[in-house]
Design a protein around this motif. Structure first.
Motif, PDB file in Angstrom:
ATOM      1  N   ASP A 184      -6.275  -2.889  16.509  1.00 18.26           N
ATOM      2  CA  ASP A 184      -7.011  -3.243  15.297  1.00 18.26           C
ATOM      3  C   ASP A 184      -6.491  -2.556  14.029  1.00 18.26           C
ATOM      4  N   SER A 185      -5.215  -2.124  14.057  1.00 16.48           N
ATOM      5  CA  SER A 185      -4.666  -1.484  12.856  1.00 16.48           C
ATOM      6  C   SER A 185      -4.372  -2.491  11.753  1.00 16.48           C
ATOM      7  N   GLY A 186      -4.219  -3.749  12.091  1.00 17.67           N
ATOM      8  CA  GLY A 186      -3.895  -4.744  11.078  1.00 17.67           C
ATOM      9  C   GLY A 186      -5.052  -5.109  10.185  1.00 17.67           C
ATOM     10  N   ASN A 187      -6.272  -4.768  10.577  1.00 15.74           N
ATOM     11  CA  ASN A 187      -7.454  -5.123   9.791  1.00 15.74           C
ATOM     12  C   ASN A 187      -8.243  -3.879   9.398  1.00 15.74           C
ATOM     13  N   ASN A 188      -7.520  -2.785   9.200  1.00 10.14           N
ATOM     14  CA  ASN A 188      -8.167  -1.513   8.867  1.00 10.14           C
ATOM     15  C   ASN A 188      -7.345  -0.851   7.773  1.00 10.14           C
ATOM     16  N   ALA A 189      -7.927  -0.726   6.590  1.00 12.85           N
ATOM     17  CA  ALA A 189      -7.205  -0.165   5.439  1.00 12.85           C
ATOM     18  C   ALA A 189      -6.815   1.284   5.661  1.00 12.85           C
ATOM     19  N   SER A 190      -7.535   2.001   6.515  1.00 11.04           N
ATOM     20  CA  SER A 190      -7.209   3.401   6.756  1.00 11.04           C
ATOM     21  C   SER A 190      -6.025   3.571   7.704  1.00 11.04           C
ATOM     22  N   ARG A 191      -5.567   2.475   8.301  1.00  9.95           N
ATOM     23  CA  ARG A 191      -4.458   2.560   9.266  1.00  9.95           C
ATOM     24  C   ARG A 191      -3.261   1.696   8.835  1.00  9.95           C
ATOM     25  N   ILE A 192      -3.072   1.601   7.539  1.00  9.99           N
ATOM     26  CA  ILE A 192      -1.976   0.776   7.021  1.00  9.99           C
ATOM     27  C   ILE A 192      -0.612   1.296   7.475  1.00  9.99           C
ATOM     28  N   GLN A 193      -0.406   2.604   7.408  1.00  7.46           N
ATOM     29  CA  GLN A 193       0.885   3.170   7.806  1.00  7.46           C
ATOM     30  C   GLN A 193       1.156   2.922   9.287  1.00  7.46           C
ATOM     31  N   SER A 194       0.108   3.008  10.094  1.00 10.07           N
ATOM     32  CA  SER A 194       0.285   2.726  11.523  1.00 10.07           C
ATOM     33  C   SER A 194       0.665   1.260  11.731  1.00 10.07           C
ATOM     34  N   ASN A 195       0.055   0.351  10.963  1.00  8.79           N
ATOM     35  CA  ASN A 195       0.363  -1.060  11.122  1.00  8.79           C
ATOM     36  C   ASN A 195       1.792  -1.376  10.683  1.00  8.79           C
ATOM     37  N   ILE A 196       2.257  -0.731   9.614  1.00 11.53           N
ATOM     38  CA  ILE A 196       3.637  -0.925   9.176  1.00 11.53           C
ATOM     39  C   ILE A 196       4.605  -0.396  10.232  1.00 11.53           C
ATOM     40  N   ALA A 197       4.268   0.742  10.848  1.00  9.70           N
ATOM     41  CA  ALA A 197       5.096   1.286  11.924  1.00  9.70           C
ATOM     42  C   ALA A 197       5.113   0.334  13.119  1.00  9.70           C
ATOM     43  N   GLY A 224      -5.022  -6.854  15.666  1.00 13.79           N
ATOM     44  CA  GLY A 224      -5.949  -7.245  14.601  1.00 13.79           C
ATOM     45  C   GLY A 224      -5.287  -7.788  13.347  1.00 13.79           C
ATOM     46  N   GLN A 225      -4.209  -8.500  13.478  1.00 10.35           N
ATOM     47  CA  GLN A 225      -3.568  -9.106  12.313  1.00 10.35           C
ATOM     48  C   GLN A 225      -4.399 -10.305  11.854  1.00 10.35           C
ATOM     49  N   PRO A 226      -4.217 -10.748  10.605  1.00  9.12           N
ATOM     50  CA  PRO A 226      -5.043 -11.846  10.066  1.00  9.12           C
ATOM     51  C   PRO A 226      -4.890 -13.123  10.889  1.00  9.12           C
ATOM     52  N   MET A 227      -5.989 -13.667  11.363  1.00  7.35           N
ATOM     53  CA  MET A 227      -5.958 -14.851  12.218  1.00  7.35           C
ATOM     54  C   MET A 227      -5.905 -16.107  11.356  1.00  7.35           C
ATOM     55  N   CYS A 234     -10.163   4.691   0.984  1.00 10.57           N
ATOM     56  CA  CYS A 234      -8.900   4.096   1.448  1.00 10.57           C
ATOM     57  C   CYS A 234      -8.097   3.699   0.220  1.00 10.57           C
ATOM     58  N   HIS A 235      -6.960   4.283   0.035  1.00 18.20           N
ATOM     59  CA  HIS A 235      -6.135   4.018  -1.151  1.00 18.20           C
ATOM     60  C   HIS A 235      -5.502   2.635  -1.101  1.00 18.20           C
ATOM     61  N   LEU A 236      -5.130   2.176   0.097  1.00 21.13           N
ATOM     62  CA  LEU A 236      -4.403   0.915   0.228  1.00 21.13           C
ATOM     63  C   LEU A 236      -5.301  -0.144   0.864  1.00 21.13           C
ATOM     64  N   LYS A 237      -6.225  -0.665   0.063  1.00 11.74           N
ATOM     65  CA  LYS A 237      -7.077  -1.754   0.533  1.00 11.74           C
ATOM     66  C   LYS A 237      -6.562  -3.104   0.072  1.00 11.74           C
ATOM     67  N   SER A 238      -5.858  -3.105  -1.042  1.00 10.39           N
ATOM     68  CA  SER A 238      -5.352  -4.354  -1.602  1.00 10.39           C
ATOM     69  C   SER A 238      -3.997  -4.717  -0.958  1.00 10.39           C
ATOM     70  N   PRO A 239      -3.848  -5.922  -0.411  1.00  9.84           N
ATOM     71  CA  PRO A 239      -2.551  -6.342   0.163  1.00  9.84           C
ATOM     72  C   PRO A 239      -1.417  -6.256  -0.850  1.00  9.84           C
ATOM     73  N   LYS A 240      -1.717  -6.575  -2.114  1.00  5.94           N
ATOM     74  CA  LYS A 240      -0.663  -6.503  -3.131  1.00  5.94           C
ATOM     75  C   LYS A 240      -0.202  -5.067  -3.325  1.00  5.94           C
ATOM     76  N   ARG A 241      -1.124  -4.124  -3.328  1.00  4.41           N
ATOM     77  CA  ARG A 241      -0.753  -2.717  -3.497  1.00  4.41           C
ATOM     78  C   ARG A 241       0.055  -2.221  -2.285  1.00  4.41           C
TER      79      ARG A 241
END
Length: 617
Positions: free
Chosen positions: A383-396, A466-469, A567-574
């Motif tokens: 569920d890292s793809g739908n959690n703003a607090s785990r953005i770095q984990s999702n990119i990894a 948890g990526q966007p369905m 959460c600093h990175l909530k916006s997909p654009k950011r």
């Protein structure tokens, strides 16, 4: 074991039963024309344009007669294999001298259609059975017959005469050394070659297997074929089955003639073979200088005697009658032309499908690895793809997906393709099919697994993490993963075609480290030194990495939910701005990956073409 009817086609295309006569004495297995191969003054120099040039052959003369088994002996490094490769037209550069067939010069391309050369290391597809190996060889090489029963009758004949009937359903990789040698001969005699040249067919075999192979060659020769083979150290039992002898030492022919005349010729030069001594060992000791005597005198006597012997053969009434059967080289090749590209592709595709089904490394194990790693990623990055607090984990997670897809497909390819390339090279040089047919089938046969394995992998990973369905985002992610998989296998094929397995296993990670470094994960594009930024534009990992991130975060996606205080990175654009993306359009990333795939496939094609040309030099 399944039994197939023993039948063949008559002149009107109807099936007729085969008798129990010796297959090598039947009309089907007799060569189309008997061929007397003569060579005079053959010389071959390696790197003649450099100061380190070395003469391998110097003024070698002799002949190979139809219905005779000729053996070539000499110390290691004497030039025996080189002579066979020159006579078979696999070596043409830096060669001087003449080669004639039935008294006339023959075009090398035409000659190759009737001559078969079996190297010492004869590559066979390990995942095929004996029956399948012979059947596919018959489908690719025998023309003018239709229906599987006619081809299976050929398989039954060949297997019976090779003493492989009980091994028809045994995989090639499970055959003994002697059985593999006999099978390698069998796949070439299905088309009744007029000339059969073999390089050390008994190497690595015990005495019983060696005698069996030589007995087979003797029988083939009696069927009308011109057979010549290099034997390192024949036993006395083998010698009894040889007809003619050619002795080479230091690139010179010391003797060529019948085995019966060896004693008298060497005696005339002052060399007497002890009683009960192996004549082959004796002549090798003489030409190697291990026995006292005048080698120059022996060379002169042999040259005169052998020249007279060859003249007598040329003028012989018996041989002359056979020679006039095909006095013109182009009349020799009265077989139909090579199968059409479509016919070759159908046969090669059926073989590829069989091998894919049985290949545990490239199919079953690789598919299982994709499924297991997909669930592992799902557990680690749940569920890292739908959690703003785990953005770095999702990119990894995204970057690890790309690494896995690339290396999980490139490493098996670099391990297995050298074996397949060796089989291709042997079959291509013996005119089984053309390179275009083989390569197109290779690409087509690999596609199903290249699509299936990453599709299952990304479907599992995409859902659990948890990526966007959204259908559009999933399809764009899926496309990048498919292209990365194809690119990985293409890389492995290229390295496997150009190098052996040991070098390839080292080169794949070594070459890709700089490409991974400039992918945008470890260092942002804006932070790369300007003169190193061009490396970012050629990194296929960068195209794949940016393509998936754009598929996941670009466009009108809603802000990600945050399950922590801030959460600093909530916006997909950011998120994309933080990664210095997008620097290029999504379609450009797809285009870049496609260009890489095309370049790798084209390079593999050119490498195989180059290897085939080198093998003919």
């Amino acid at each position: 074991m399944e039994a197939y009817p023993r039948e063949e086609l008559d002149s009107e295309g109807c099936t007729i039963p085969l008798t129990d006569q010796d297959p090598f004495d039947s009309n089907r297995l007799k060569p189309v024309a008997k061929m007397l191969v003569e060579f005079d003054g053959l010389s071959y120099t390696v790197d003649s344009r450099t100061e380190k040039s070395k003469k391998i052959l110097e003024d070698v003369s002799g002949c190979f007669r139809p219905e005779r088994l000729t053996t070539i002996i000499g110390p290691s490094g004497a030039g025996k294999t080189t002579l066979l490769r020159i006579v078979s037209t696999l070596k043409t550069t830096n060669v001087r001298g003449s080669i004639t067939v039935n008294g006339k010069e023959c075009d090398s391309d035409v000659f190759r259609k009737q001559a078969c050369f079996l190297p010492q290391q004869f590559a066979l597809s390990p995942l095929l059975t004996v029956r399948e190996t012979l059947y596919i060889a018959a489908r690719l090489k025998v023309q003018g017959i239709q229906g599987p029963h006619a081809f299976y009758s050929i398989v039954a004949e060949i297997a019976e005469n090779l003493n492989l009937t009980n091994n028809l359903d045994t995989l090639v990789e499970n055959l003994s050394g002697g059985e593999q040698k006999r099978l390698s001969i069998g796949v070439e005699i299905v088309t009744k070659p007029s000339i059969l040249l073999l390089d050390e067919p008994t190497t690595g075999l015990d005495s019983a297997s060696s005698n069996q192979v030589i007995g087979l060659l003797h029988k083939i020769a009696r069927g009308g074929c011109t057979v010549a083979c290099v034997i390192h150290q024949p036993s006395s039992r083998m010698i009894s089955q040889f007809d003619d002898l050619l002795i080479i030492h230091n690139g010179k022919s010391f003797y060529y003639g019948t085995w019966d005349d060896v004693f008298s010729t060497f005696c005339d030069a002052g060399y007497t073979c002890p009683q009960f001594y192996n004549i082959a060992e004796f002549v090798l000791e003489v030409v190697s200088g291990e026995r006292d005597g005048d080698l120059n005198n022996l060379y002169k006597i042999c040259s005169v005697k052998c020249a007279n012997w060859k003249t007598n053969i040329r003028n012989s009434s018996t041989i002359g009658t056979d020679v006039r059967i095909a006095s013109n080289c182009r009349q020799i090749v009265n077989k139909p032309k090579q199968l059409s590209t479509w016919q070759q592709q159908k046969t090669l595709l059926s073989r590829a499908i069989i091998c894919i089904k049985r290949d545990n490394t490239l199919t079953k194990l690789r598919f299982a690895a994709h499924v297991l790693v997909a669930f592992l990623l799902g557990v680690v990055f749940y569920d890292s793809g739908n959690n703003a607090s785990r953005i770095q984990s999702n990119i990894a997670c995204v970057f690890f997906v790309l690494l896995f897809l690339y290396f999980a497909n490139s490493m098996p390819a670099v391990q297995m393709f050298p074996i397949e390339a060796a089989v291709f090279l042997r079959e291509y040089l013996n005119n089984w099919y053309n390179l275009k047919s083989y390569f197109s089938v290779k690409i087509i046969s690999d596609l199903p697994l290249q699509i299936l394995a990453p599709s299952v992998f990304i479907a599992i990973t995409y859902y659990i993490t948890g990526q966007p369905m959204e259908c559009d985002r999933f399809l764009r992610t899926w496309l990048i993963c498919i292209l990365t998989t194809i690119l990985g296998q293409s890389s492995g094929m290229l390295v496997g075609a150009a190098f052996d397995t040991q070098i390839g296993v080292f080169l794949i990670p070594a070459i890709n480290m700089p490409i991974i470094l400039f992918a945008g994960f470890f260092i942002k594009f804006s932070e790369v030194t300007p003169y190193l930024q061009p490396l970012c534009f050629i990194s296929f990992f960068r195209y794949a990495f940016e393509g998936i991130l754009q598929a996941l975060y670009d466009g009108d996606r809603d802000r990600l939910p945050c399950y922590e205080i801030y959460c600093h990175l909530k916006s997909p654009k950011r998120i994309l701005d933080t990664m210095d993306m997008p620097t290029i359009f999504y379609r450009t990333t797809v285009f870049g990956l496609c260009i890489w795939i095309i370049c790798l496939q084209l390079s593999t094609y050119l490498v195989l073409q180059w290897k085939a040309r080198v093998a003919k030099r």
